[in-house]
Design an enzyme around this catalytic site. Structure first.
Site, PDB file in Angstrom:
ATOM      1  N   PHE A   1       0.742  -1.291   0.018  1.00  0.00           N
ATOM      2  CA  PHE A   1       0.080   0.007   0.006  1.00  0.00           C
ATOM      3  C   PHE A   1       0.777   1.249   0.109  1.00  0.00           C
ATOM      4  O   PHE A   1       2.003   1.285   0.398  1.00  0.00           O
ATOM      5  CB  PHE A   1      -0.823  -0.179   1.278  1.00  0.00           C
TER       6      PHE A   1
ATOM      7  N   GLN B   1      -8.402  14.460   3.651  1.00  0.00           N
ATOM      8  CA  GLN B   1      -7.677  13.687   2.606  1.00  0.00           C
ATOM      9  C   GLN B   1      -8.451  13.759   1.390  1.00  0.00           C
ATOM     10  O   GLN B   1      -9.683  13.551   1.392  1.00  0.00           O
ATOM     11  CB  GLN B   1      -7.391  12.324   3.099  1.00  0.00           C
TER      12      GLN B   1
ATOM     13  N   HIS C   1      -8.476  11.406  -1.924  1.00  0.00           N
ATOM     14  CA  HIS C   1      -8.127  10.119  -2.258  1.00  0.00           C
ATOM     15  C   HIS C   1      -7.754  10.136  -4.050  1.00  0.00           C
ATOM     16  O   HIS C   1      -8.714  10.935  -4.566  1.00  0.00           O
ATOM     17  CB  HIS C   1      -9.328   9.092  -2.309  1.00  0.00           C
TER      18      HIS C   1
ATOM     19  N   LEU D   1     -15.144   5.299  -4.766  1.00  0.00           N
ATOM     20  CA  LEU D   1     -13.764   4.906  -4.576  1.00  0.00           C
ATOM     21  C   LEU D   1     -13.163   3.840  -5.350  1.00  0.00           C
ATOM     22  O   LEU D   1     -13.750   2.852  -5.558  1.00  0.00           O
ATOM     23  CB  LEU D   1     -13.387   4.660  -2.878  1.00  0.00           C
TER      24      LEU D   1
ATOM     25  N   GLU E   1      -6.964   2.189  -3.370  1.00  0.00           N
ATOM     26  CA  GLU E   1      -5.522   2.076  -3.497  1.00  0.00           C
ATOM     27  C   GLU E   1      -4.803   0.883  -3.566  1.00  0.00           C
ATOM     28  O   GLU E   1      -3.738   0.696  -4.490  1.00  0.00           O
ATOM     29  CB  GLU E   1      -4.954   2.610  -2.011  1.00  0.00           C
TER      30      GLU E   1
ATOM     31  N   ARG F   1      -0.822   9.273  -0.390  1.00  0.00           N
ATOM     32  CA  ARG F   1      -2.132   9.797  -1.100  1.00  0.00           C
ATOM     33  C   ARG F   1      -2.088  11.272  -1.399  1.00  0.00           C
ATOM     34  O   ARG F   1      -2.347  11.813  -2.531  1.00  0.00           O
ATOM     35  CB  ARG F   1      -3.421   9.560  -0.383  1.00  0.00           C
TER      36      ARG F   1
ATOM     37  N   HIS G   1     -11.980  12.192   0.860  1.00  0.00           N
ATOM     38  CA  HIS G   1     -11.898  10.754   1.082  1.00  0.00           C
ATOM     39  C   HIS G   1     -12.065  10.620   2.761  1.00  0.00           C
ATOM     40  O   HIS G   1     -12.694   9.717   3.259  1.00  0.00           O
ATOM     41  CB  HIS G   1     -10.762  10.058   0.690  1.00  0.00           C
TER      42      HIS G   1
ATOM     43  N   ARG H   1      -3.234  10.796   6.234  1.00  0.00           N
ATOM     44  CA  ARG H   1      -3.413   9.257   6.660  1.00  0.00           C
ATOM     45  C   ARG H   1      -2.975   8.278   5.387  1.00  0.00           C
ATOM     46  O   ARG H   1      -2.918   8.574   4.549  1.00  0.00           O
ATOM     47  CB  ARG H   1      -4.786   8.777   6.829  1.00  0.00           C
TER      48      ARG H   1
END
Lengths: 322, 557
Positions: B113, B226, B228, B238, B241, B272, B337, B372
């Site tokens: 990730f 955040q 995304h 969404l 990721e 991100r 996000h 995050r």
């Protein structure tokens, strides 16, 4: 990416028990691009025309299970159904609440019975104190074991299957497709230590009431295929608990009949299903049949080409005794 | 009379985990939620949950990655605690019944990730949130506590300097009710719907954060929002990721793999904030596709991998964008996000109001700081949900059971009575749409001082108009129009806090990118923003960042 919009007529079920004597259908026409989800259209009605239109919705991406409803007679998610295809097929979009669940207001239904069915199958892992889980690490589970769950972990409990199911509508004893698919998920879980009991218990609790119409599988927005899992449960139940129920005896008798003659022996099947004692209760029905269609009670001759039937059985179950 | 030891508001992962912890501490627990627990937005989380359980990996690396990902705004003591809890938390969820994807040897499968040094994200295909939500709900068991389902939180009751319960609107019954409690845990999720372009559910309206704010709680770091990088173009749904974790790549209209220029080492798997800024920059500089977007390509991964590991994504793309990721690129753009900020808490979920606790995305501990990392939010819900539940139970054990006071309910009835009795007034949905347009345009990935000032003025103008909001629907039962009005009020309060916090922060850190101050400014701004409610808007103050072992460095991916 602006697509051309088309006038799209909607007929939306409305019923507010605090005000209305009877349900009605409100008509709205919206200019919409064909790929617009029905949910988006309904929210547009709420913001532009009638804020009192009442429905459940949340994620708008087919993962929360809130917006199941009946769209042009089919139970499905509003967020996942696009207006264009519906318009092409039906010329309009008729929106109604889900079936087999009492309407609370407009498209909102009472889901208590649905959730109670889910609770009834005891949807939690049952462990055995004599066979504890490994301390501080995961239970090993091979990818093949994960495969056995099939698509049941995808279930979002939207109740579209419950709404589509004629057995739910007809028989209050039937747990419904979602609860049974959920039961399957626990039955195949290698961590669950109550497999046999679960399979024994579900037989008198409605497993055999499924009509095998597959409407649940057609309705399911996540391809969980509940009817196929119900079929699997039946096989597992017979393997685990034998033919203790009318339903399982009927299934085995059916298979046995076809294997023997390629055609049903109705008299024999009734006896196999109900057993000798309960057969007495079927006597009045038998008398009626004897009067109207006596040929049904005769032992049929094996059909022409029975060898082919035998070949199919051998291919499906090489070790089966016939 | 509705009285409980512990009331948990919100039934997603954080709320359910808090409830379970309080039940295990022998408390009488009630859960209050606007949705059936299984419909909570936790279930929409796709990619996975981080735990450094691999042989090559270590808890220290997870800590460092999280500190670095936070752009040094995360509290390092909290992050250390958080990462140490990761392994046991994931194992516990497996024991509860969660069905995770597995490696060939039967252990939990892991995928790489963004911002992580090793593949550390444990997953269940691309529906990890759903798998955890089901596992926890089934472990919790509905018989173990009272569930007030489809109730909207409207206020947190604070009397004699401590939290004594809540007032909520029972949608079905069509009336306000007070639920008295010795302690309250708010686990009500984010306020993503402050923005129009958001991956969040329609129900993510920050009800708990706003109620806490009105009750006097300090909100922390709300300006850190955040975006995304990969949300589907029109619907903002969404695309995990995990799609890039599995090998997906981003390309601009020239067919160029542009992340090579922004993050030479890890490219598409940079943090991100980095990837979102890169995409917006590509589009602004004319290298996007007409209609302003870039492509996420999965085709090279092959049909089998795409359809097995990214099954939901395949469905989303086919249904919501008419695109088949097996044969075509996916059109994506960044969208709101996640909110790093929230109700300020300590490691145990305690807020500045005695008896009031918070956890999950509604809270800010802070472990995410200014940005995050993917896979850390699911973990946060469980780790800090449990802590908040334990702390709320301990607090309840030494507190008397408060009385239910009719006055609190009367105050809400009066407030809503005014909305319903107006014959002319503002439609709540319209105010909401205008707020979202302001936030999308002026408080996005890149922030300009003039636009932020305009946004603050616009949000305040909307708040003034909200004083004349009108509820048209006159039925009490399932009055969604009233829910709209309540939610819009909550979001306007929070939009104001987000913008008010962004204006004075004259630096770029994590998700907060000021075009007039492109560099991080540790000397002046390595501190948390705290916002409390004043008569004319939020009152800002600042608190130091806790740090233990990791000195701030420039973030390079």
């Amino acid at each position: 990416m602006a697509a051309t919009t088309v006038p799209t007529p909607f007929e939306v079920y409305r019923f507010d028990p605090s005000k209305d004597k009877a349900p009605r259908y409100d008509r709205f026409t919206l200019d919409l691009a064909p790929h617009t989800p029905v949910l988006t259209a309904l929210l547009k009605i709420r913001s532009d025309s009638d804020p009192s239109l009442t429905l459940r919705y949340s994620c708008r991406s087919a993962i929360c299970g809130s917006c199941a409803m009946v769209i042009n007679s089919k139970s499905r998610l509003a967020c996942q159904t696009q207006v264009g295809a519906e318009l092409a097929k039906h010329g309009k979009i008729v929106i109604e609440p889900m079936r087999s669940q009492a309407v609370v207001r407009d498209l909102v239904v009472d889901q208590k019975p649905f959730w109670n069915r889910y609770r009834q199958i005891e949807p939690h892992l049952k462990t055995d104190p004599n066979d504890p889980m490994p301390v501080g690490k995961e239970n090993p589970m091979t990818p093949e074991q994960v495969e056995r769950f099939k698509e049941t972990p995808r279930c979002i409990a939207c109740a579209a299957c419950y709404s589509a199911c004629p057995a739910v509508e007809a028989d209050p004893e039937f747990p419904g497709p979602m609860a049974l698919a959920k039961l399957y998920r626990f039955v195949v879980d290698p961590r669950d230590k109550d497999t046999k009991n679960r399979l024994v218990r579900i037989q008198p609790e409605g497993l055999w009431l499924c009509l095998r119409c597959h409407l649940c599988t057609e309705a399911c927005p996540k391809d969980v295929r509940p009817s196929e899992r119900i079929r699997d449960l039946k096989e597992l139940a017979i393997a685990a608990a034998g033919t203790s129920e009318n339903g399982s005896r009927h299934a085995v008798g059916f298979k046995d009949n076809i294997a023997g003659a390629g055609v049903l022996n109705e008299f024999k099947l009734v006896r196999q299903t109900y057993g000798a004692m309960d057969l007495l209760r079927q006597v009045p029905q038998g008398v009626k049949i004897a009067r109207k269609k006596p040929e049904l009670l005769k032992k049929p001759h094996p059909i022409e080409g029975i060898e082919e039937v035998e070949a199919i059985y051998r291919a499906l179950d090489p070790e089966g005794d016939r | 009379m509705r009285r409980h030891d512990v009331v948990v508001v919100g039934a997603g992962l954080a709320g359910q985990r808090a409830a379970l912890a309080a039940i295990e501490a022998k408390c009488d627990v009630a859960i209050v939620s606007k949705l059936h627990p299984l419909r909570s937005h936790s279930g929409a989380a796709q990619g996975g949950i981080n735990a450094a359980v691999g042989k090559e990996d270590s808890v220290d690396t997870h800590i460092y990655d999280t500190v670095k990902g936070s752009d040094y705004l995360g509290d390092q003591d909290a992050i250390e605690f958080f990462c140490r809890e990761a392994g046991p938390t994931v194992i516990e969820m497996e024991h509860f019944g969660t069905i995770f994807s597995r490696a060939p040897d039967g252990s939990l499968a892991r995928r790489p990730f963004g911002g992580a040094a090793f593949p550390r994200t444990i997953y269940a295909a691309d529906r990890t949130g759903l798998a955890l939500l089901q596992g926890l709900y089934e472990r919790l068991g509905v018989e173990t506590c009272t569930v007030y389902e489809e109730w909207d939180l409207t206020s947190v009751v604070v009397r004699d300097g401590r939290c004594q319960g809540i007032v909520a609107f029972d949608r079905r019954g069509g009336k306000f009710e007070e639920i008295a409690a010795k302690s309250v845990v708010l686990a009500t999720g984010p306020a993503g719907r402050v923005y129009g372009r958001t991956t969040n559910a329609h129900t993510c309206t920050g009800d708990g954060i706003a109620a806490a704010y009105r009750a006097g709680a300090a909100l922390k770091d709300m300006e850190f929002v955040q975006f995304h990088p990969t949300a589907l173009l029109e619907s903002s749904i969404l695309i995990t990721e995990g799609a890039r974790g599995e090998g997906g790549i981003l390309k601009n209209a020239n067919g160029e793999r542009f992340m090579v220029r922004y993050a030479p080492h890890v490219q598409d798997l940079a943090s991100r904030d980095v990837v979102s800024r890169a995409i917006v920059t590509e589009v602004r500089e004319g290298r996007g596709f007409p209609g302003s977007y870039v492509h996420l390509e999965l085709m090279h991964l092959g049909k089998e991998k795409i359809e097995s590991r990214l099954q939901e994504i395949c469905d989303f793309c086919r249904t919501f964008a008419g695109v088949d990721p097996v044969t075509e690129p996916i059109p994506v753009m960044p969208a709101q996000h996640y909110m790093m900020g929230g109700i300020g808490t300590n490691i145990r979920g305690a807020t500045n109001i005695p008896g009031l606790f918070a956890a999950g995305e509604a809270a800010c501990v802070s472990i995410h700081g200014a940005n995050r990392l993917g896979g850390n939010s699911l973990l946060e819900t469980l780790v800090f949900g449990k802590q908040a539940g334990i702390a709320a139970a301990e607090y309840a054990a030494k507190s008397p059971l408060p009385e239910v006071l009719a006055a609190d309910v009367d105050a809400e009835e009066t407030r809503v009575g005014k909305m319903s009795s107006r014959t002319v007034g503002e439609e709540p949905q319209h105010l909401r749409v205008e707020m979202q347009a302001t936030m999308d345009r002026k408080v996005g990935v890149f922030r300009r001082p003039d636009e932020l000032s305009e946004a603050l003025a616009e949000v305040r103008a909307l708040k003034a108009r909200y004083d004349h909001v009108r509820v048209v629907d006159t039925s009490r039962s399932y009055n969604l129009n009233l829910t709209d009005a309540l939610e819009t009020g909550n979001m306007l309060d929070l939009a104001e806090v987000i913008v008010a916090g962004a204006i004075p922060r004259t630096e770029s850190r994590g998700a907060h990118s000021r075009i007039d101050f492109p560099k991080r400014d540790d000397a002046n701004w390595m501190r948390h923003t705290l916002a409390t409610r004043g008569r004319d808007g939020p009152i800002l103050s600042y608190a130091p960042v806790a740090y233990t072992r990791w000195d701030p460095k420039e973030r390079v991916y």
